[in-house]
Scaffold this motif. Structure first.
Motif, PDB file in Angstrom:
ATOM      1  N   CYS A 109       0.814  -1.223   0.000  1.00 49.85           N
ATOM      2  CA  CYS A 109       0.000   0.000   0.000  1.00 49.85           C
ATOM      3  C   CYS A 109       0.842   1.266   0.000  1.00 49.85           C
ATOM      4  N   GLN A 110       1.979   1.255   0.698  1.00 49.14           N
ATOM      5  CA  GLN A 110       2.803   2.461   0.769  1.00 49.14           C
ATOM      6  C   GLN A 110       3.340   2.882  -0.592  1.00 49.14           C
ATOM      7  N   VAL A 111       3.473   1.922  -1.514  1.00 51.66           N
ATOM      8  CA  VAL A 111       4.011   2.241  -2.843  1.00 51.66           C
ATOM      9  C   VAL A 111       2.987   2.011  -3.948  1.00 51.66           C
ATOM     10  N   GLY A 112       1.743   1.738  -3.579  1.00 48.06           N
ATOM     11  CA  GLY A 112       0.706   1.531  -4.591  1.00 48.06           C
ATOM     12  C   GLY A 112       0.929   0.295  -5.427  1.00 48.06           C
ATOM     13  N   GLY A 113       1.470  -0.757  -4.833  1.00 44.98           N
ATOM     14  CA  GLY A 113       1.785  -1.978  -5.568  1.00 44.98           C
ATOM     15  C   GLY A 113       0.569  -2.834  -5.884  1.00 44.98           C
ATOM     16  N   PRO A 114       0.729  -3.858  -6.713  1.00 47.46           N
ATOM     17  CA  PRO A 114      -0.409  -4.636  -7.210  1.00 47.46           C
ATOM     18  C   PRO A 114      -1.112  -5.489  -6.164  1.00 47.46           C
ATOM     19  N   ARG A 115      -0.457  -5.807  -5.044  1.00 50.41           N
ATOM     20  CA  ARG A 115      -1.105  -6.634  -4.030  1.00 50.41           C
ATOM     21  C   ARG A 115      -2.003  -5.823  -3.107  1.00 50.41           C
ATOM     22  N   CYS A 116      -1.978  -4.502  -3.248  1.00 51.44           N
ATOM     23  CA  CYS A 116      -2.849  -3.624  -2.470  1.00 51.44           C
ATOM     24  C   CYS A 116      -3.884  -3.037  -3.417  1.00 51.44           C
ATOM     25  N   ALA A 117      -5.108  -3.537  -3.349  1.00 52.43           N
ATOM     26  CA  ALA A 117      -6.146  -3.096  -4.293  1.00 52.43           C
ATOM     27  C   ALA A 117      -6.438  -1.611  -4.152  1.00 52.43           C
ATOM     28  N   VAL A 118      -6.562  -1.142  -2.920  1.00 55.91           N
ATOM     29  CA  VAL A 118      -6.814   0.278  -2.655  1.00 55.91           C
ATOM     30  C   VAL A 118      -5.701   0.774  -1.738  1.00 55.91           C
ATOM     31  N   ALA A 119      -4.916   1.728  -2.218  1.00 56.03           N
ATOM     32  CA  ALA A 119      -3.711   2.120  -1.496  1.00 56.03           C
ATOM     33  C   ALA A 119      -3.782   3.518  -0.893  1.00 56.03           C
ATOM     34  N   ASN A 120      -4.840   4.283  -1.188  1.00 56.61           N
ATOM     35  CA  ASN A 120      -4.813   5.703  -0.851  1.00 56.61           C
ATOM     36  C   ASN A 120      -6.118   6.175  -0.216  1.00 56.61           C
ATOM     37  N   THR A 121      -6.069   7.382   0.320  1.00 60.08           N
ATOM     38  CA  THR A 121      -7.241   7.995   0.936  1.00 60.08           C
ATOM     39  C   THR A 121      -8.217   8.488  -0.129  1.00 60.08           C
ATOM     40  N   THR A 122      -9.473   8.181   0.057  1.00 60.62           N
ATOM     41  CA  THR A 122     -10.530   8.565  -0.869  1.00 60.62           C
ATOM     42  C   THR A 122     -10.755  10.081  -0.854  1.00 60.62           C
ATOM     43  N   ALA A 123     -11.022  10.658  -2.024  1.00 52.32           N
ATOM     44  CA  ALA A 123     -11.419  12.075  -2.118  1.00 52.32           C
ATOM     45  C   ALA A 123     -12.935  12.150  -2.241  1.00 52.32           C
ATOM     46  N   VAL A 124     -13.555  13.019  -1.447  1.00 51.44           N
ATOM     47  CA  VAL A 124     -15.017  13.097  -1.366  1.00 51.44           C
ATOM     48  C   VAL A 124     -15.489  14.486  -1.773  1.00 51.44           C
ATOM     49  N   ASP A 125     -16.524  14.518  -2.617  1.00 58.55           N
ATOM     50  CA  ASP A 125     -17.204  15.763  -2.954  1.00 58.55           C
ATOM     51  C   ASP A 125     -18.468  15.840  -2.096  1.00 58.55           C
ATOM     52  N   PRO A 126     -18.467  16.652  -1.028  1.00 58.96           N
ATOM     53  CA  PRO A 126     -19.617  16.661  -0.120  1.00 58.96           C
ATOM     54  C   PRO A 126     -20.893  17.211  -0.736  1.00 58.96           C
ATOM     55  N   GLU A 127     -20.759  17.969  -1.822  1.00 61.14           N
ATOM     56  CA  GLU A 127     -21.939  18.568  -2.441  1.00 61.14           C
ATOM     57  C   GLU A 127     -22.718  17.580  -3.300  1.00 61.14           C
ATOM     58  N   THR A 128     -22.010  16.680  -3.970  1.00 65.59           N
ATOM     59  CA  THR A 128     -22.657  15.772  -4.923  1.00 65.59           C
ATOM     60  C   THR A 128     -22.773  14.341  -4.430  1.00 65.59           C
ATOM     61  N   GLY A 129     -22.035  13.984  -3.383  1.00 65.64           N
ATOM     62  CA  GLY A 129     -22.028  12.601  -2.927  1.00 65.64           C
ATOM     63  C   GLY A 129     -21.076  11.718  -3.706  1.00 65.64           C
ATOM     64  N   ARG A 130     -20.354  12.295  -4.657  1.00 60.66           N
ATOM     65  CA  ARG A 130     -19.376  11.502  -5.403  1.00 60.66           C
ATOM     66  C   ARG A 130     -18.089  11.348  -4.596  1.00 60.66           C
ATOM     67  N   PHE A 131     -17.426  10.214  -4.765  1.00 58.95           N
ATOM     68  CA  PHE A 131     -16.093  10.083  -4.201  1.00 58.95           C
ATOM     69  C   PHE A 131     -15.216   9.317  -5.182  1.00 58.95           C
ATOM     70  N   PHE A 132     -13.902   9.491  -5.015  1.00 58.02           N
ATOM     71  CA  PHE A 132     -12.937   9.010  -6.006  1.00 58.02           C
ATOM     72  C   PHE A 132     -11.901   8.145  -5.301  1.00 58.02           C
TER      73      PHE A 132
END
Length: 430
Positions: A214-237
């Protein structure tokens, strides 16, 4: 007072009992104004920018070791209470007082807590993941609730309606009540639901499986990072690397009408994701870095690429945003600002003499802070965000290596933590 029990239908949560804490169905706990540093990258957008006015001169107030290594940024409540995760054998989540550095509490959790960031609400309740669960404690460290999940929550944020959004490294998405920890929507698996008919002997992997990548975004870590959230639309990335795929993807998700759904997915992150996605103030563009050394700007409506910019090094961890300036992190690089022109990007300024050993944090008043290698040691650099000019430089006494993040307190304090496990707190000069 009541206890709720849920059994998830998927393999990820099969046979696990979710216990909700004492409380009512009325969600009267505020998320907070954003003062302090309530999430790993300050806010739901991952902007790494505080509304507090920055100071041009800082003085070291206190420093202290936590007794173990640190992997995630320090978070700070609206009144200055600090929270950090580690791995000491006895304690995994610590809280300290801003003014003195005195320990307020430390609580034992699973060994993988060190990889889990914290988020803090408006009355200093803290939310943190560990091996197979999301936990909440009040400001004194007393347990509020614990909800089982599959994996370790490496992304934890607040939604626009004040719920807790968590994503584990194995791709399980949950939206939880801040009061009780109860699931507000059905769990979603970003890698898809398991096929028990095709694989009848399939078993649940260990909670910490793949965390090393996860620290390097490698293939064994499906999700490696903190999600970004748009509070106005409910979308997140969220960044996702599916097994067998040649590269990772950036996905846009929607939390609305009692469910979480996928809006689009774009395979674009060569060699995996390197940074958490960061959302522009108007919600139209999401920025992300990959392990090929690129910074990428993406249209949030359809996932199309607006531009790519070769940095010359691998960004890592965070992207700081202020207006049309983007400041990437990365210990292999130097302090620099990229200007977004909409359909292209160029260097606004660069400081090749400042080798980064941390992540920039921005304040109002065109002042930013980062940690750089100066000689054999580390210094907190105060700089002008419009030009990159150094305003102040303060040593971190006897610090070596690198830092996990730069956080801004509610009164302009600057807090950094070294990966070796020491916290340094600076206060503005009067």
């Amino acid at each position: 007072m009541r206890t709720r029990t849920r059994v998830a239908a998927s393999l990820a949560a099969a046979g696990v009992v979710a216990l909700a804490g004492c409380g009512t169905d009325v969600d009267d706990i505020t998320v907070g104004s954003g003062k302090g540093w309530p999430a790993a990258h300050h806010d739901g957008r991952n902007s790494a920018a505080s509304p507090v006015s920055g100071a041009s001169a800082m003085t070291l107030s206190w420093s202290r070791p936590v007794g173990g290594p640190i992997a995630q940024p320090v978070t700070i409540g609206g009144e200055g209470q600090l929270f950090v995760t580690t791995s000491t054998g006895n304690c995994a989540v610590f809280s300290y007082q801003m003014q003195t550095g005195r320990k307020r509490f430390c609580n034992p959790l699973g060994p993988s807590t060190i990889e889990a960031p914290t988020v803090v609400d408006g009355i200093n309740n803290v939310y943190v993941g560990d091996d197979g669960a999301v936990n909440s404690f009040n400001y004194l460290g007393q347990p509020r609730w614990r909800t089982p999940v599959a994996g370790v929550p490496v992304a934890i944020q607040f939604t626009g309606d004040g719920r807790v959004l968590t994503v584990t490294q194995s791709g399980q998405v949950d939206v939880l009540s801040r009061q009780t920890g109860e699931r507000e929507v059905p769990t979603l698996q970003l890698l898809g639901e398991p096929d028990f008919l095709k694989y009848p002997g399939l078993t649940r992997p260990a909670s910490g499986d793949g965390l090393d990548d996860c620290q390097v975004g490698g293939p064994r870590c499906a999700v490696a990072n903190t999600t970004a959230v748009d509070p106005e639309t409910g979308r997140f990335f969220v960044t996702v690397w599916e097994p067998g795929k040649p590269m990772a993807s950036l996905r846009a998700m929607s939390y609305a009408d009692g469910t979480v759904t996928q809006l689009w997915s774009a395979d674009m992150l060569t060699d995996g994701s390197a940074t958490s996605p960061a959302l522009s103030a108007d919600g139209a563009t999401v920025y992300v870095g990959d392990n090929s050394g690129r910074l990428i700007a993406v249209n949030t409506e359809d996932g199309s690429t607006r531009w790519t910019h070769a940095l010359g090094w691998t960004p890592r961890g965070r992207i700081a945003l202020v207006d049309d300036l983007i400041l990437p992190s990365g210990d292999d690089g130097y302090l620099a600002a990229i200007r977004d022109h909409g359909d292209r990007a160029d260097r606004a300024w660069e400081r090749k003499d400042l080798a980064q050993r941390g992540t920039p944090a921005l304040t109002s008043g065109e002042i930013g802070y980062t940690v750089a290698a100066i000689g054999a040691g580390l210094n907190l650099i105060t700089f002008d965000t419009t030009t990159g000019t150094t305003i102040d430089s303060d040593p971190l006494p006897n610090a070596t290596g690198t830092t996990t993040g730069t956080s801004i307190g509610p009164e302009g304090q600057v807090v950094v933590a070294t990966r070796l496990g020491e916290i340094f707190t600076f206060t503005p000069d009067a």
